[in-house]
Structure formats: C-alpha cells, structure tokens
Design a protein around this motif. Structure first.
Motif, PDB file in Angstrom:
ATOM      1  N   LEU A 192       0.822  -1.213   0.000  1.00  0.00           N
ATOM      2  CA  LEU A 192       0.000   0.000   0.000  1.00  0.00           C
ATOM      3  C   LEU A 192       0.854   1.261   0.000  1.00  0.00           C
ATOM      4  CD1 LEU A 192      -2.853  -1.015   2.482  1.00  0.00           C
ATOM      5  CD2 LEU A 192      -3.075  -0.646   0.019  1.00  0.00           C
ATOM      6  N   SER A 193       1.907   1.285   0.805  1.00  0.00           N
ATOM      7  CA  SER A 193       2.746   2.480   0.849  1.00  0.00           C
ATOM      8  C   SER A 193       3.437   2.711  -0.489  1.00  0.00           C
ATOM      9  CB  SER A 193       3.765   2.377   1.979  1.00  0.00           C
ATOM     10  OG  SER A 193       4.657   1.291   1.781  1.00  0.00           O
ATOM     11  N   ALA A 194       3.851   1.631  -1.172  1.00  0.00           N
ATOM     12  CA  ALA A 194       4.489   1.775  -2.479  1.00  0.00           C
ATOM     13  C   ALA A 194       3.491   2.216  -3.551  1.00  0.00           C
ATOM     14  CB  ALA A 194       5.144   0.456  -2.882  1.00  0.00           C
ATOM     15  N   VAL A 234      -8.875   4.726  -1.406  1.00  0.00           N
ATOM     16  CA  VAL A 234      -7.914   4.036  -0.543  1.00  0.00           C
ATOM     17  C   VAL A 234      -8.525   2.767   0.032  1.00  0.00           C
ATOM     18  CG1 VAL A 234      -6.824   4.199   1.747  1.00  0.00           C
ATOM     19  CG2 VAL A 234      -6.437   5.996   0.034  1.00  0.00           C
ATOM     20  N   LEU A 235      -9.757   2.841   0.501  1.00  0.00           N
ATOM     21  CA  LEU A 235     -10.386   1.672   1.126  1.00  0.00           C
ATOM     22  C   LEU A 235     -10.618   0.554   0.122  1.00  0.00           C
ATOM     23  CD1 LEU A 235     -12.819   3.528   3.524  1.00  0.00           C
ATOM     24  CD2 LEU A 235     -10.978   1.978   4.214  1.00  0.00           C
ATOM     25  N   VAL A 236     -11.010   0.904  -1.100  1.00  0.00           N
ATOM     26  CA  VAL A 236     -11.210  -0.121  -2.126  1.00  0.00           C
ATOM     27  C   VAL A 236      -9.878  -0.776  -2.489  1.00  0.00           C
ATOM     28  CG1 VAL A 236     -11.905  -0.512  -4.513  1.00  0.00           C
ATOM     29  CG2 VAL A 236     -13.295   0.943  -3.049  1.00  0.00           C
ATOM     30  N   LEU A 237      -8.831   0.032  -2.670  1.00  0.00           N
ATOM     31  CA  LEU A 237      -7.516  -0.523  -2.969  1.00  0.00           C
ATOM     32  C   LEU A 237      -7.019  -1.412  -1.832  1.00  0.00           C
ATOM     33  CD1 LEU A 237      -5.687   2.557  -4.528  1.00  0.00           C
ATOM     34  CD2 LEU A 237      -6.296   0.442  -5.709  1.00  0.00           C
ATOM     35  N   ALA A 238      -7.221  -0.976  -0.602  1.00  0.00           N
ATOM     36  CA  ALA A 238      -6.731  -1.744   0.545  1.00  0.00           C
ATOM     37  C   ALA A 238      -7.406  -3.104   0.633  1.00  0.00           C
ATOM     38  CB  ALA A 238      -6.947  -0.952   1.830  1.00  0.00           C
ATOM     39  N   LYS A 239      -8.698  -3.156   0.393  1.00  0.00           N
ATOM     40  CA  LYS A 239      -9.385  -4.455   0.418  1.00  0.00           C
ATOM     41  C   LYS A 239      -8.805  -5.389  -0.642  1.00  0.00           C
ATOM     42  CE  LYS A 239     -13.951  -3.630   2.407  1.00  0.00           C
ATOM     43  NZ  LYS A 239     -15.394  -3.821   2.197  1.00  0.00           N
TER      44      LYS A 239
END
Length: 492
Positions: A192-194, A234-239
């Motif tokens: 996620l950070s990258a 962000v939340l969609v990517l994180a899931k």
C-alpha cells in the motif's frame, strides 16, 4: 521539488515529483525505465469492488493512447438498471492514481479511472462521481474540505494452530508469535505504501475466534486523512491488496460485519475533519468547537439513512445487536465508545511536551507537531459491507447539512451522552434502513449529488433481502444464522 529519501512510491522517486503532478509523458517514462509490460485500468463497479481491464503494451504509442483515451466498457454489466441497448460508457484514467502493481505475472502500471457518458460528461450514477459531487458541493457552500480515513477491520481465516495458540477475544495489538497473520499484515502495508497510500498504523484487533478446525484472527489497518474522494479509493484498494496477499499465503480473508456468534464483528469506523486554508476547522483553543459540533449533528441527523450505504447486508444488523463496542444509540460523546460518534482523545502542546520529557529524561529536541491538528470525529456506524464511495458521499451531504442548519448546535447538545441517556436507535434490518433512506432521499438527491435512479437501485438492493424480523428468528436457529453469515462472507 526534492523527494524525501524515504519515499516508498517508485514512480514518485523516479520522476522526482508528487503523484498529483503526473503527466502522460511522465507515466510513459515510468513504463520504459521501470520495464513495465502491461497497463491495467481499474474502476469501482456498482457492487463496490475493484474491476480490471488489462492492456498488453506493444508500442510506445499504444501506451500513450491507453493512458490518454481510456476505453469503452459495458455499463449494463457494471451498474444495475442500465439498459443494454445504450450501455456504452467510457473509463478515463486519473494519472495521479498511477502505481506499480505488486501482483500479477507481468510488471504492470495500474491506474484508477473515472466514468463518463457518451456525451463526455461525468456519469451521474458512477460512485466515484457521486462522492466527487458531494465533496465539491460541501466546499462550494462552506469553503471547507472534508477529509476522512477509515479503520479497516478484517479477519484472516486459516487452520487452527496449536503452537502459541491464539486466545479468544484477546487479540488487541498482540505481537507474534501469539498474533497470527503479522507477515500478511506487514506485506499489505509495504504494498500500500508503495502504491501511494498514506498509512497511519496497523495492528492485531480484538477478535480471535477458535473453531474445531480453524481460527479467525482479526486485524486492523488505519489510514491517514485525505479528501473524501481519495479516502474512498484508498479503502477499495486496501481491500484488494489484503485479499491478494492473504490468497498468496493460502488464507481466506473476510471483511464481513458478522463472522461468528462467538466473537466480534468487523466495523469500518470513519474519522473525519474539516480543513480550511490548511487548518483544522473543528478545533479551537479549548478543543472541539462549534464547527465540530455542527459536523457531528449533521452525521447524527442523517444516521439512519446513512446505514443504507454503510450497512448493506442483514448480518450488519447482527453486529449492531451483538457487538461489544457497536453503537448503542444515535448519540455522541468525548472518547465514549458506546455512542455512534466518538471524539477521540487528542494531544498536543504542553501535555505532549510533558509526556515526551517524562519518557525521555534529558531530551532537548523540540516535539514535532503535525502540519494540521490531528483531531477528528469518528463515525462508528459502517462495517465491511459498506459501499465506501456512497458512504463517504453521504457523510459529505450530512456534514453540509449540519454546517448549514441553524438548529445543529441544539441537536448536538441534545444528542450528547453528557447528561442524556434516551436516544433513538439505528435501523434493525436492511428493510428498515431502506425505509430511512427513502424518507431522507431528498437530502441526498439535492443539487444532483445522488441521482434518483441510484437511490432507487440502493433501495431495491436493500429490500431484496426481505429481512424484517429476521434477526429475531435467528436467535432460535443456529444453522440458519451460520448460513446467513456465510452467504454474506465476501461483502465489499
């Protein structure tokens, strides 16, 4: 500009500029120098999940065309209620969202996209356009930007381990080897950070559940505040990243609001603040100010209707009735985890300096202060079934009403847990949630933020479960309860 030597985003490091300034030429350079072989255009579908359209790169000009033009897609396969006879819609990549895909067989450049209709205007019922309109309307009318971030809770599910076994309901910030899944969590953070996602921290969460042949171990990732449009992405990517990493480790992951009758469910608490000219507008010298109270009043006044976006399956309401820290009423309090809105503990100034000095005797370095006061208000309503773009759009609508309604301060006082104890309750089913949204739909449809056809689709989806009175029936039928939980296992 000078890029921080600790910057984790490889494209930002390569180009020496922030993602917000990416151009097509920049991204072509990144493809060439990072030796990427594929471009993936990604978008959020009508079901709230991340979708993918893959392009194998065959020339420099091909990359330019994909990054500039985007592509046509079939809207009838993406959005409910779209007619197949006129379903072509466009997806156009947003260059600022570009990242190097950490998964897949081929090194790829990925970008999130926005939807447009055949006339080139933003597609009204696309969720990323809804939250954009809601945010822009709030800023236009108030001069403030709503920033937000979520606390993403999830369970990793795998075989029961007998070496350093987990202790039920004792997982809060536990360390390995008693905490299971730490390697998964750390890999997720690295990816996620990258990708450019701003993170706050991650940890083990309370929920540890042991069954006959498997264990369910709860984790949480908390993000940094960004404008609501970005917070939803962000939340969609994180899931997606959590699922990819868990799958690679042979583990199942669920964001379901209820996973077992024996343990905590997974919520999706959302923190927010209002920012004006680089300053946090919800705090003053004495803490939470009137702007902050108006923001809270806006959320509470629309809370029942917001469940239509934040609590979308019948098991959402199991969590409300069974969760130890689930909201007990439509109310708010300072640091109080029983209310629907909580004002978390914040620190700074002399208090922080005193703690630092006590913990570090002899320290002479100044105490670092954030650019913007970190105080937020926490809406504890949603869970892992939320359509996060519509939820955050709804929060922006509710915030705008709270800021503009002359009765907001009186409402905030009436709904405070300080000195009060008789509050309305949230809906008890998807059916009740639909009724609440239908009653309040004019609020969300004002200024064209939520199209009427989108509200109709949400109402139809909620009512399709026909779950009025269902939870009472499940009290007497464990098998039916388990089947319901499994049916909504992979929400969001």
């Amino acid at each position: 500009m000078t890029i921080d030597v600790l910057e984790p985003h490889p494209i930002v490091r390569l180009l020496g500029k922030p993602a917000a300034d990416f151009t097509t030429s920049d991204l072509v350079r990144a493809v060439e120098e990072l030796e990427l072989r594929q471009v993936n255009l990604r978008y959020v579908g009508g079901d709230g999940r991340l979708k993918t359209l893959a392009f194998v790169i065959n020339s420099r000009q091909h990359v330019v065309e994909v990054l500039t033009r985007g592509e046509r897609v079939d809207g009838s396969s993406i959005f409910e209620g779209t007619e197949a006879a006129s379903s072509d819609v466009y997806i156009v990549p947003r260059r600022r969202t570009a990242f190097v895909n950490p998964f897949g067989e081929r090194p790829s450049l990925d970008l999130l996209c926005s939807f447009y209709g055949e006339d080139g205007t933003p597609l009204p019922y696309a969720s990323e356009q809804v939250v954009r309109r809601a945010a822009e309307a709030l800023t236009r009318d108030t001069g403030m930007v709503l920033e937000a971030f979520g606390e993403l809770e999830y369970y990793l599910v795998g075989p029961l381990e007998h070496l350093f076994p987990v202790e039920e309901e004792r997982g809060y910030q536990e360390s390995a080897p008693f905490s299971k899944g730490q390697q998964v969590r750390e890999q997720v953070l690295g990816h996620l950070s990258a990708m450019g996602v701003q993170l706050k921290y991650a940890h083990g969460e309370v929920g540890n559940i042991k069954e006959d042949d498997r264990q369910l171990v709860q984790h949480e990732i908390e993000f940094a505040p960004v404008p609501v449009q970005e917070a939803a992405d962000v939340l969609v990517l994180a899931k997606w990243v959590v699922r990819e990493v868990a799958h690679a480790h042979g583990l199942e992951v669920t964001f379901a609001p209820s996973v077992s009758s024996d343990g905590a469910g997974s919520g999706l608490h959302v923190h927010s603040r209002l920012v004006r000219e680089g300053r946090n507008a919800i705090v003053g010298p004495d803490g939470l100010n009137d702007t902050g109270r108006r923001l809270i009043a806006g959320y509470l006044s629309a809370a029942k209707a917001l469940t239509a976006f934040g609590n979308t399956v019948p098991t959402s309401y199991l969590r409300f009735t069974e969760g130890d820290e689930s909201p007990e009423g439509i109310c708010w309090g300072e640091t109080d985890r029983t209310g629907l809105v909580r004002v978390p503990l914040a620190w700074g100034g002399d208090v922080l300096a005193g703690m630092v000095a006590d913990a570090n005797p002899g320290n002479v370095e100044p105490v670092a202060e954030p650019d913007i006061d970190p105080q937020t208000v926490e809406l504890r309503l949603a869970d892992g079934s939320a359509d996060v773009h519509l939820l955050l759009a709804g929060m922006a609508v509710a915030a705008r009403r709270g800021l503009e309604d002359p009765d907001s301060l009186a409402l905030a006082d009436r709904l405070s847990t300080a000195g009060h104890d008789d509050f309305d309750q949230l809906p008890a089913s998807c059916s009740e949630s639909a009724d609440a949204l239908e009653e309040a739909r004019a609020l969300f449809e004002a200024d064209g933020v939520f199209p009427a056809e989108l509200v109709d689709a949400v109402l139809d989806r909620l009512r399709s479960d026909d779950d009025a009175g269902l939870l009472e029936d499940l009290d007497q039928d464990d098998a039916a309860r388990a089947e319901l939980v499994r049916r909504h296992w992979h929400v969001g």
